[in-house]
Design a protein around this motif. Sequence first.
Motif, PDB file in Angstrom:
ATOM      1  N   HIS A 246      -7.043   0.954  -5.661  1.00  0.00           N
ATOM      2  CA  HIS A 246      -6.047   0.504  -4.682  1.00  0.00           C
ATOM      3  C   HIS A 246      -4.656   1.056  -5.011  1.00  0.00           C
ATOM      4  CE1 HIS A 246      -4.591  -2.573  -1.699  1.00  0.00           C
ATOM      5  NE2 HIS A 246      -3.474  -2.209  -2.284  1.00  0.00           N
TER       6      HIS A 246
ATOM      7  N   GLU B   3       0.827  -1.200   0.000  1.00  0.00           N
ATOM      8  CA  GLU B   3       0.000   0.000   0.000  1.00  0.00           C
ATOM      9  C   GLU B   3       0.866   1.257   0.000  1.00  0.00           C
ATOM     10  OE1 GLU B   3      -2.844  -0.172   3.128  1.00  0.00           O
ATOM     11  OE2 GLU B   3      -3.844  -1.954   2.337  1.00  0.00           O
TER      12      GLU B   3
ATOM     13  N   TRP C 182     -13.221   3.967  -2.499  1.00  0.00           N
ATOM     14  CA  TRP C 182     -12.106   4.902  -2.443  1.00  0.00           C
ATOM     15  C   TRP C 182     -11.061   4.332  -1.494  1.00  0.00           C
ATOM     16  CZ3 TRP C 182     -16.859   5.537  -0.226  1.00  0.00           C
ATOM     17  CH2 TRP C 182     -16.894   5.552   1.171  1.00  0.00           C
ATOM     18  N   ARG C 183      -9.846   4.831  -1.584  1.00  0.00           N
ATOM     19  CA  ARG C 183      -8.802   4.414  -0.643  1.00  0.00           C
ATOM     20  C   ARG C 183      -8.956   5.170   0.661  1.00  0.00           C
ATOM     21  NH1 ARG C 183      -2.854   2.717  -2.384  1.00  0.00           N
ATOM     22  NH2 ARG C 183      -2.497   3.526  -0.310  1.00  0.00           N
ATOM     23  N   ARG C 184      -9.012   4.411   1.751  1.00  0.00           N
ATOM     24  CA  ARG C 184      -9.234   5.028   3.054  1.00  0.00           C
ATOM     25  C   ARG C 184      -8.157   6.055   3.391  1.00  0.00           C
ATOM     26  NH1 ARG C 184     -13.094   2.066   5.827  1.00  0.00           N
ATOM     27  NH2 ARG C 184     -13.431  -0.065   5.095  1.00  0.00           N
TER      28      ARG C 184
ATOM     29  N   ARG D  28      -6.391   7.884   1.495  1.00  0.00           N
ATOM     30  CA  ARG D  28      -6.466   9.103   0.698  1.00  0.00           C
ATOM     31  C   ARG D  28      -7.654   9.973   1.109  1.00  0.00           C
ATOM     32  NH1 ARG D  28      -5.438   8.102  -5.620  1.00  0.00           N
ATOM     33  NH2 ARG D  28      -4.926  10.329  -5.446  1.00  0.00           N
TER      34      ARG D  28
ATOM     35  N   ALA E  66      -8.233  -2.136   2.254  1.00  0.00           N
ATOM     36  CA  ALA E  66      -7.702  -0.774   2.135  1.00  0.00           C
ATOM     37  C   ALA E  66      -8.739   0.207   1.600  1.00  0.00           C
ATOM     38  CB  ALA E  66      -6.480  -0.771   1.211  1.00  0.00           C
ATOM     39  N   LEU E  67      -9.883  -0.309   1.160  1.00  0.00           N
ATOM     40  CA  LEU E  67     -10.872   0.542   0.506  1.00  0.00           C
ATOM     41  C   LEU E  67     -12.070   0.826   1.402  1.00  0.00           C
ATOM     42  CD1 LEU E  67     -10.979  -1.048  -3.078  1.00  0.00           C
ATOM     43  CD2 LEU E  67      -9.443   0.721  -2.181  1.00  0.00           C
TER      44      LEU E  67
ATOM     45  N   SER F 199       1.078   3.914  -3.148  1.00  0.00           N
ATOM     46  CA  SER F 199       0.681   5.304  -2.918  1.00  0.00           C
ATOM     47  C   SER F 199       1.715   6.308  -3.430  1.00  0.00           C
ATOM     48  CB  SER F 199       0.451   5.545  -1.423  1.00  0.00           C
ATOM     49  OG  SER F 199       1.676   5.566  -0.707  1.00  0.00           O
TER      50      SER F 199
ATOM     51  N   ASP G 252     -11.415  -5.661  -0.533  1.00  0.00           N
ATOM     52  CA  ASP G 252     -10.106  -5.078  -0.249  1.00  0.00           C
ATOM     53  C   ASP G 252     -10.180  -4.254   1.040  1.00  0.00           C
ATOM     54  OD1 ASP G 252      -7.752  -3.563  -0.189  1.00  0.00           O
ATOM     55  OD2 ASP G 252      -7.641  -3.450  -2.358  1.00  0.00           O
TER      56      ASP G 252
END
Length: 300
Positions: A135, A71, A273-275, A277, A152-153, A75, A150
């Motif tokens: 991601h 991750e 969405w990506r947490r 971000r 991370a989302l 990023s 996922d």
Amino acid sequence: MLHLRYFVAVAEELNFSAAARGLHMATSPLSQRIRDLERELDKRLFERDTHSVTLTPAGEALLPLARDVLEQFNSIPWRLREATRSGRATVFMGIPAGLHPRLRERVSDLTERAADWCELLRWPGTTKALVGGVHEGRLALALARMPVSDPALGLLHVMSERLGAVVPADQFAGRDSLALADLGDLAFIVAPHEIRSAYFDQLDGEMSARGIRKRIKLTDSDYGGIAELVSSGMAFYFSILNPDNPMRGYVMENTTVLPITDFKPTLNTVLIWRRDRADGGDLAGLVTAAREVFAESLHI
């Protein structure tokens, strides 16, 4: 980084063949890369036998570490863009095939609302590609079909759409519904891996569990090819019941879509969405606006 990607893929699937398909590679080189990683770390990461794959204690310990490293690595592009950006940014929102017009209206609303700080452009793709794009930071947001798992989302449910069976019209003339037993003489179409979502894999399993085991597996085709098979009288598939959905455009002569009385499949769409971000990151404002625009879940 590649070895860690391979490890996470196998750890999440606990199946080398399935992980290899997801990585678009053969099983043998994937197994070799995992063995290379095990030698590098001097730890056995998986227990393998002819029937199953499980994580060892070392593998279980590595999995959260590997996810965190990947991750952070993924990023880098958006963090770099954020650090060097001047003026209004251009960001992309993933859009799956067959998106309902009411959701398209909301995408347009979000585009207008965000216009002061970014240009929001649409990017098409399958759910798997869109989840990967969010991601990895290539997409700011996406609308995707469930299931999405996922960690991370962030997810917000935005629409549920009833599915019906796409069947040969001449075999169901005068009918306004059907039961699963009526489909017994038809084969269920398994769409090419590139265009079907994970939800349709679940439907495939449910069809088998309910006694419908005939299959036609397509490899090089699209939704038009699926409609051709249904029209020929050989098979059936699933599609959105609501006629306003653009997926109904693939229905052709001698096909009709009917509700199933004893089985009610539903296609669920979520905003993702990506947490990291969103929580104080570069997309905090956009995600907040998107959650407001898509706050009311639609059931059609």
